[in-house]
Scaffold this motif. Structure first.
Motif, PDB file in Angstrom:
ATOM      1  N   VAL A   1       0.876  -1.170   0.000  1.00 53.91           N
ATOM      2  CA  VAL A   1       0.000   0.000   0.000  1.00 53.91           C
ATOM      3  C   VAL A   1       0.911   1.217   0.000  1.00 53.91           C
ATOM      4  O   VAL A   1       1.743   1.375   0.887  1.00 53.91           O
ATOM      5  CB  VAL A   1      -0.923   0.023   1.244  1.00 53.91           C
ATOM      6  N   PHE A   2       0.775   2.061  -1.011  1.00 52.72           N
ATOM      7  CA  PHE A   2       1.598   3.264  -1.100  1.00 52.72           C
ATOM      8  C   PHE A   2       0.786   4.435  -0.571  1.00 52.72           C
ATOM      9  O   PHE A   2      -0.338   4.682  -1.011  1.00 52.72           O
ATOM     10  CB  PHE A   2       2.003   3.539  -2.550  1.00 52.72           C
ATOM     11  N   CYS A   3       1.344   5.158   0.393  1.00 51.13           N
ATOM     12  CA  CYS A   3       0.697   6.343   0.952  1.00 51.13           C
ATOM     13  C   CYS A   3       1.589   7.549   0.708  1.00 51.13           C
ATOM     14  O   CYS A   3       2.784   7.506   0.999  1.00 51.13           O
ATOM     15  CB  CYS A   3       0.494   6.193   2.457  1.00 51.13           C
ATOM     16  N   GLY A   4       1.013   8.591   0.192  1.00 44.93           N
ATOM     17  CA  GLY A   4       1.758   9.821  -0.030  1.00 44.93           C
ATOM     18  C   GLY A   4       1.137  10.960   0.759  1.00 44.93           C
ATOM     19  O   GLY A   4      -0.067  10.993   0.986  1.00 44.93           O
ATOM     20  N   TYR A   5       1.979  11.876   1.197  1.00 43.32           N
ATOM     21  CA  TYR A   5       1.529  13.044   1.958  1.00 43.32           C
ATOM     22  C   TYR A   5       2.244  14.249   1.396  1.00 43.32           C
ATOM     23  O   TYR A   5       3.465  14.260   1.309  1.00 43.32           O
ATOM     24  CB  TYR A   5       1.857  12.838   3.447  1.00 43.32           C
ATOM     25  N   ARG A   6       1.477  15.251   1.001  1.00 45.64           N
ATOM     26  CA  ARG A   6       2.046  16.464   0.416  1.00 45.64           C
ATOM     27  C   ARG A   6       1.795  17.634   1.351  1.00 45.64           C
ATOM     28  O   ARG A   6       0.722  17.753   1.928  1.00 45.64           O
ATOM     29  CB  ARG A   6       1.332  16.728  -0.906  1.00 45.64           C
ATOM     30  N   SER A   7       2.793  18.501   1.473  1.00 46.67           N
ATOM     31  CA  SER A   7       2.648  19.668   2.334  1.00 46.67           C
ATOM     32  C   SER A   7       3.444  20.835   1.767  1.00 46.67           C
ATOM     33  O   SER A   7       4.488  20.645   1.159  1.00 46.67           O
ATOM     34  CB  SER A   7       3.165  19.345   3.744  1.00 46.67           C
ATOM     35  N   SER A   8       2.928  22.031   1.991  1.00 45.94           N
ATOM     36  CA  SER A   8       3.672  23.221   1.585  1.00 45.94           C
ATOM     37  C   SER A   8       4.476  23.775   2.756  1.00 45.94           C
ATOM     38  O   SER A   8       5.130  24.799   2.633  1.00 45.94           O
ATOM     39  CB  SER A   8       2.719  24.285   1.037  1.00 45.94           C
ATOM     40  N   SER A   9       4.450  23.088   3.882  1.00 48.42           N
ATOM     41  CA  SER A   9       5.194  23.505   5.066  1.00 48.42           C
ATOM     42  C   SER A   9       6.549  22.799   5.093  1.00 48.42           C
ATOM     43  O   SER A   9       6.642  21.616   4.792  1.00 48.42           O
ATOM     44  CB  SER A   9       4.412  23.144   6.335  1.00 48.42           C
ATOM     45  N   HIS A  10       7.594  23.530   5.478  1.00 50.41           N
ATOM     46  CA  HIS A  10       8.922  22.920   5.533  1.00 50.41           C
ATOM     47  C   HIS A  10       9.066  21.972   6.723  1.00 50.41           C
ATOM     48  O   HIS A  10      10.041  21.240   6.821  1.00 50.41           O
ATOM     49  CB  HIS A  10      10.006  24.010   5.573  1.00 50.41           C
TER      50      HIS A  10
END
Length: 80
Positions: free
Chosen positions: A43-52
């Motif tokens: 199961v591939f989970c991705g998390y995107r954020s614009s915070s450093h």
């Protein structure tokens, strides 16, 4: 390859997506476990954020999917 979507809005918490995916997959648990005899189940989970300082909290309950399918939880975190 199977590509599933939780059906939730992208901005929902990661664990909410995991709960939703487990509801989709749960009826097929035995089949998925049997697949592991001949193929890799992942199961591939991705998390995107614009915070450093991107980060995510996931409750132990949301990890039932991984426990029941006997697969590791891995998370790809992408900061933009």
């Amino acid at each position: 390859m199977w590509s599933l979507d939780s059906g939730l809005h992208e901005e929902e918490k990661l664990e909410e997506h995991l709960f939703a995916l487990w509801e989709i997959l749960k009826p097929h648990k035995e089949y998925l476990l049997s697949l592991k005899e001949t193929v890799e189940v992942d199961v591939f989970c991705g998390y995107r954020s614009s915070s450093h300082i991107a980060g995510v909290d996931v409750s132990y309950r949301a990890l039932e999917l991984f426990k029941e399918l006997e697969i590791d939880f891995s998370l790809s975190i992408i900061t933009t």
